[in-house]
Design an enzyme around this catalytic site. Structure first.
Site, PDB file in Angstrom:
ATOM      1  N   ILE A  91       0.871  -1.184   0.000  1.00  0.00           N
ATOM      2  CA  ILE A  91       0.000   0.000   0.000  1.00  0.00           C
ATOM      3  C   ILE A  91       0.902   1.226   0.000  1.00  0.00           C
ATOM      4  CG2 ILE A  91      -1.846   1.303   1.111  1.00  0.00           C
ATOM      5  CD1 ILE A  91      -2.734  -1.196   2.558  1.00  0.00           C
ATOM      6  N   ASP A  92       1.052   1.852  -1.137  1.00  0.00           N
ATOM      7  CA  ASP A  92       1.780   3.116  -1.211  1.00  0.00           C
ATOM      8  C   ASP A  92       0.778   4.222  -0.959  1.00  0.00           C
ATOM      9  OD1 ASP A  92       4.144   4.680  -1.773  1.00  0.00           O
ATOM     10  OD2 ASP A  92       3.069   5.361  -3.548  1.00  0.00           O
TER      11      ASP A  92
END
Length: 281
Positions: A91-92
């Site tokens: 999850i950026d």
């Protein structure tokens, strides 16, 4: 040792895996976000969804190709024997994810013998899928992307990011204070990968940030390259990695402004520091 498949095959595997991970994090978000811990500071969080998504990605990729290696933001650093290394950010934009903002993405790159040959950045809440293969171009949702060309510095929409470490935030504020008067405006949207893809697709005109890691930009950097942009990894006055991204047309002008703002070691008003490889801190 298994021979690496084509860049297209690696890209297909990355895209299918990123889609599955994106669906997982959306399901988990709808149940409520649980913070699992912190990293560089109390505000730099890791959620259970980050960990679950990285575990899913690891299972999918290494289940399909067990001889490959993997580098993951949440701790997976596995050697391989095939020459293929997967570089993963599950999850950026985790803080966006925590707050319910849609600007977050799953990022997966395939590196073969040290060169990224396939990259995908999937933003499940936004419905965006950026895909690139080395020599094969870059797309968003199946359509070719290109950066905006011929934009003078004063009319560029710039994006950046800030570290969660307080000394780094103070440095970044000083750099940006020098750069902001020279551009159209500034955006800080919270996902390095998506902002780089924004430059690649013309939603933004440039990006600069001190501190991103390899998993933040490995996939998106290939999207930029294949779309017609440049992503340079340099060093800041304190030895941190600095990303400089812009279309090829006008990159030199933007880089000069970044230097004059003090972002780079040995260049500009805060000269000094060290240089280093594009990996690590």
């Amino acid at each position: 040792m298994s021979a690496p498949p084509s860049a297209a095959d690696l890209g297909d595997l990355a895209l299918g895996t990123a889609r599955d991970a994106g669906e997982l994090v959306l399901r988990l978000r709808d149940r409520g976000v649980e913070v699992a811990g912190t990293k560089t500071s109390a505000t730099d969080i890791v959620t259970l969804a980050d960990q679950a998504a990285e575990a899913l990605v690891k299972e999918r990729l290494l289940g399909a190709r067990p001889d490959d290696g993997m580098i993951g933001e949440e701790g997976d650093d596995l050697p391989g024997t095939s020459g293929v290394v997967w570089i993963v950010d599950p999850i950026d934009g985790t803080v966006n994810y925590l707050y319910g903002h849609p600007h977050f993405a799953v990022s997966i790159a395939a590196e073969v013998d040290g060169e990224v040959v396939a990259g995908v950045v999937v933003a499940p809440r936004l419905g965006l899928e950026y895909v690139a293969t080395l020599g094969g171009g870059a797309t968003c949702n199946g359509r070719a992307v290109r950066p905006r060309l011929g934009v003078v510095l004063a009319e560029r929409l710039l994006a950046t990011g800030f570290s969660y470490e307080q000394p780094a935030r103070a440095r970044a504020a000083s750099y940006i204070a020098r750069l902001l008067p020279r551009v159209r405006d500034l955006r800080r949207q919270g996902s390095c990968a998506l902002d780089l893809c924004g430059v690649a697709s013309g939603l933004l005109d440039a990006y600069v940030e001190e501190g991103p890691h390899i998993w933040d930009h490995a996939a998106a950097g290939l999207v930029v390259l294949e779309a017609g942009g440049i992503l340079e990894v340099a060093r800041s006055p304190v030895g941190k990695r600095v990303l400089i991204c812009a279309p090829r047309d006008g990159f030199a002008e933007f880089r000069e402004a970044v230097v004059e703002a003090g972002f780079l070691a040995g260049e500009g008003p805060e000269a000094g520091g060290t240089s280093g490889s594009t990996r690590g801190e």
